[in-house]
Design a protein around this motif. Structure first.
Motif, PDB file in Angstrom:
ATOM      1  N   PHE A 172     -30.418   3.759 -44.733  1.00 19.91           N
ATOM      2  CA  PHE A 172     -29.862   3.598 -43.399  1.00 19.91           C
ATOM      3  C   PHE A 172     -29.891   4.917 -42.627  1.00 19.91           C
ATOM      4  O   PHE A 172     -30.211   4.948 -41.457  1.00 19.91           O
ATOM      5  N   GLY A 173     -29.515   5.995 -43.290  1.00 16.16           N
ATOM      6  CA  GLY A 173     -29.579   7.293 -42.643  1.00 16.16           C
ATOM      7  C   GLY A 173     -28.249   7.921 -42.300  1.00 16.16           C
ATOM      8  O   GLY A 173     -28.210   9.039 -41.788  1.00 16.16           O
ATOM      9  N   TYR A 174     -27.131   7.246 -42.584  1.00 14.13           N
ATOM     10  CA  TYR A 174     -25.831   7.811 -42.239  1.00 14.13           C
ATOM     11  C   TYR A 174     -25.575   9.139 -42.944  1.00 14.13           C
ATOM     12  O   TYR A 174     -24.946  10.028 -42.392  1.00 14.13           O
ATOM     13  N   GLY A 175     -26.052   9.264 -44.171  1.00 11.52           N
ATOM     14  CA  GLY A 175     -25.776  10.468 -44.932  1.00 11.52           C
ATOM     15  C   GLY A 175     -26.798  11.570 -44.777  1.00 11.52           C
ATOM     16  O   GLY A 175     -26.750  12.563 -45.517  1.00 11.52           O
ATOM     17  N   CYS A 176     -27.706  11.438 -43.843  1.00 13.38           N
ATOM     18  CA  CYS A 176     -28.824  12.390 -43.771  1.00 13.38           C
ATOM     19  C   CYS A 176     -28.428  13.781 -43.300  1.00 13.38           C
ATOM     20  O   CYS A 176     -29.061  14.762 -43.687  1.00 13.38           O
ATOM     21  N   ALA A 177     -27.394  13.900 -42.493  1.00 15.35           N
ATOM     22  CA  ALA A 177     -26.946  15.242 -42.097  1.00 15.35           C
ATOM     23  C   ALA A 177     -26.477  16.007 -43.323  1.00 15.35           C
ATOM     24  O   ALA A 177     -26.786  17.187 -43.490  1.00 15.35           O
ATOM     25  N   GLY A 178     -25.744  15.320 -44.201  1.00 14.86           N
ATOM     26  CA  GLY A 178     -25.294  15.947 -45.431  1.00 14.86           C
ATOM     27  C   GLY A 178     -26.453  16.378 -46.305  1.00 14.86           C
ATOM     28  O   GLY A 178     -26.452  17.478 -46.870  1.00 14.86           O
ATOM     29  N   ARG A 179     -27.463  15.529 -46.419  1.00 12.11           N
ATOM     30  CA  ARG A 179     -28.622  15.865 -47.248  1.00 12.11           C
ATOM     31  C   ARG A 179     -29.393  17.054 -46.673  1.00 12.11           C
ATOM     32  O   ARG A 179     -29.775  17.961 -47.408  1.00 12.11           O
ATOM     33  N   ILE A 180     -29.641  17.037 -45.376  1.00  8.43           N
ATOM     34  CA  ILE A 180     -30.409  18.115 -44.743  1.00  8.43           C
ATOM     35  C   ILE A 180     -29.748  19.460 -44.985  1.00  8.43           C
ATOM     36  O   ILE A 180     -30.404  20.445 -45.339  1.00  8.43           O
ATOM     37  N   ILE A 181     -28.437  19.526 -44.809  1.00  2.00           N
ATOM     38  CA  ILE A 181     -27.723  20.790 -44.999  1.00  2.00           C
ATOM     39  C   ILE A 181     -27.758  21.212 -46.462  1.00  2.00           C
ATOM     40  O   ILE A 181     -28.032  22.377 -46.784  1.00  2.00           O
ATOM     41  N   GLY A 200     -24.700   6.166 -53.180  1.00  2.00           N
ATOM     42  CA  GLY A 200     -23.864   5.013 -52.875  1.00  2.00           C
ATOM     43  C   GLY A 200     -24.052   4.315 -51.551  1.00  2.00           C
ATOM     44  O   GLY A 200     -25.135   3.873 -51.198  1.00  2.00           O
ATOM     45  N   PHE A 201     -22.955   4.261 -50.789  1.00  4.22           N
ATOM     46  CA  PHE A 201     -22.888   3.410 -49.606  1.00  4.22           C
ATOM     47  C   PHE A 201     -23.729   3.909 -48.442  1.00  4.22           C
ATOM     48  O   PHE A 201     -24.121   3.128 -47.581  1.00  4.22           O
ATOM     49  N   PHE A 202     -23.983   5.209 -48.362  1.00  2.00           N
ATOM     50  CA  PHE A 202     -24.641   5.790 -47.200  1.00  2.00           C
ATOM     51  C   PHE A 202     -25.928   6.505 -47.607  1.00  2.00           C
ATOM     52  O   PHE A 202     -26.035   7.721 -47.492  1.00  2.00           O
ATOM     53  N   PRO A 203     -26.895   5.778 -48.104  1.00  6.49           N
ATOM     54  CA  PRO A 203     -28.089   6.432 -48.666  1.00  6.49           C
ATOM     55  C   PRO A 203     -28.922   7.156 -47.615  1.00  6.49           C
ATOM     56  O   PRO A 203     -29.032   6.726 -46.476  1.00  6.49           O
ATOM     57  N   THR A 263     -13.797  22.856 -39.499  1.00  4.68           N
ATOM     58  CA  THR A 263     -15.115  23.005 -40.108  1.00  4.68           C
ATOM     59  C   THR A 263     -15.854  21.676 -40.106  1.00  4.68           C
ATOM     60  O   THR A 263     -15.269  20.629 -40.400  1.00  4.68           O
ATOM     61  N   LEU A 264     -17.140  21.730 -39.776  1.00  2.94           N
ATOM     62  CA  LEU A 264     -17.975  20.528 -39.772  1.00  2.94           C
ATOM     63  C   LEU A 264     -18.605  20.300 -41.138  1.00  2.94           C
ATOM     64  O   LEU A 264     -19.060  21.249 -41.781  1.00  2.94           O
ATOM     65  N   TYR A 265     -18.655  19.043 -41.544  1.00  2.00           N
ATOM     66  CA  TYR A 265     -19.334  18.644 -42.778  1.00  2.00           C
ATOM     67  C   TYR A 265     -20.208  17.432 -42.481  1.00  2.00           C
ATOM     68  O   TYR A 265     -19.830  16.563 -41.677  1.00  2.00           O
ATOM     69  N   GLY A 266     -21.353  17.367 -43.117  1.00  2.00           N
ATOM     70  CA  GLY A 266     -22.196  16.200 -42.959  1.00  2.00           C
ATOM     71  C   GLY A 266     -21.551  14.980 -43.583  1.00  2.00           C
ATOM     72  O   GLY A 266     -20.996  15.057 -44.683  1.00  2.00           O
ATOM     73  N   THR A 267     -21.585  13.859 -42.882  1.00  2.00           N
ATOM     74  CA  THR A 267     -21.088  12.620 -43.463  1.00  2.00           C
ATOM     75  C   THR A 267     -21.857  12.314 -44.742  1.00  2.00           C
ATOM     76  O   THR A 267     -23.068  12.476 -44.807  1.00  2.00           O
ATOM     77  N   ALA A 268     -21.133  11.886 -45.773  1.00  6.90           N
ATOM     78  CA  ALA A 268     -21.698  11.547 -47.078  1.00  6.90           C
ATOM     79  C   ALA A 268     -22.191  12.766 -47.843  1.00  6.90           C
ATOM     80  O   ALA A 268     -22.996  12.663 -48.748  1.00  6.90           O
ATOM     81  N   SER A 269     -21.704  13.945 -47.454  1.00  5.28           N
ATOM     82  CA  SER A 269     -22.001  15.161 -48.196  1.00  5.28           C
ATOM     83  C   SER A 269     -21.173  15.192 -49.470  1.00  5.28           C
ATOM     84  O   SER A 269     -20.294  14.344 -49.689  1.00  5.28           O
ATOM     85  N   HIS A 270     -21.433  16.189 -50.320  1.00  9.15           N
ATOM     86  CA  HIS A 270     -20.622  16.360 -51.528  1.00  9.15           C
ATOM     87  C   HIS A 270     -19.151  16.517 -51.170  1.00  9.15           C
ATOM     88  O   HIS A 270     -18.266  15.947 -51.809  1.00  9.15           O
TER      89      HIS A 270
END
Length: 245
Positions: A228-237, A216-219, A193-200
């Motif tokens: 930075f944008g690393y966690g944006c896949a997690g946020r979008i989902i 935190g570290f990946f805003p 299963t795929l999960y967004g980086t920096a997701s819950h």
């Protein structure tokens, strides 16, 4: 007596004033409309890429009759730099994706330079340790797998083990090549299963809320000067496939 009808119209001054007002309103609204349209396009393509990856990973597991991702032929217990393993990865990926070009470990010809949302230089995130491939629609994928990822079934989180990471540039070499706009990262769970980086789920798995995109570290914040944008896949989902930043 013949009645004379009066003709009513606008004076030149009135026309010029109206045009000026329209111009001001357009100048204020059109950039926002264009930006929102671009965001919608990015999210649409991201969702398509996410679906393609997820279906392919599950198909690989189903075709090999396994329930754990590290039981597939993508893993053989060797280091990621092993040439035979790279050949096997290439074979499996080409079977399950519409590949037009691939770059095995050590081949940098698929690399794309990118930047962060805050416009800071991000370097080249499709590094030599990623197996990279272009699909027929121009999407660039990067796959980085661990040696193995046996699940810890005692964990109460959805993710029992992280088997690797998938990075995707939804439009390949085309601009903006920006993390969180057209460039995103996912992690692969023990069951494919795929999960967004920096997701819950990512933060819960690591028992560290500093790894969550909102804290935190990946805003992935609305403040594009610090994000930075690393966690944006997690946020979008998590926000219902919306790019609210």
């Amino acid at each position: 007596m013949t009645k004379i009808k009066k003709a009513f119209g606008f004076t030149l001054a009135e026309v010029l004033i109206t045009l000026a007002v329209i111009g001001v309103v357009a100048a204020m609204t059109i950039p926002t409309m264009v930006a929102n349209y671009q965001k919608t396009q990015y999210v649409t393509q991201l969702k398509k890429s996410y679906t393609v990856i997820q279906q392919a990973l599950k198909q690989i597991m189903a075709s090999e009759g396994v329930t754990q991702f590290d039981q597939t032929g993508l893993f053989d217990g060797t280091d990621y730099q092993n040439a035979a393993r790279n050949d096997k990865i290439d074979e499996i990926i080409r079977t399950n994706f519409k590949v037009v070009k691939s770059c095995k470990n050590g081949d940098d010809s698929c690399q794309v330079a990118y930047k962060f949302i805050n416009q800071g230089s991000g370097g080249n995130d499709f590094g030599s340790n990623y197996y990279k491939f272009y699909t027929t629609d121009g999407t660039l994928f990067g796959l980085n797998l661990g040696t193995s990822c046996p699940p810890n079934l005692l964990k109460t989180t959805k993710i029992k083990a992280v088997c690797g990471y998938v990075k995707v540039d939804i439009n390949g070499v085309k601009n903006p090549n920006t993390m969180g706009r057209d460039f995103f990262e996912f992690l692969i769970g023990h069951d494919g299963t795929l999960y967004g980086t920096a997701s819950h789920e990512d933060a819960d798995y690591n028992n560290n809320q500093q790894m969550y995109w909102g804290t935190g570290f990946f805003p992935c914040s609305n403040d594009t000067n610090t994000s930075f944008g690393y966690g944006c896949a997690g946020r979008i989902i998590e926000e219902g496939w919306q790019m609210n930043y």
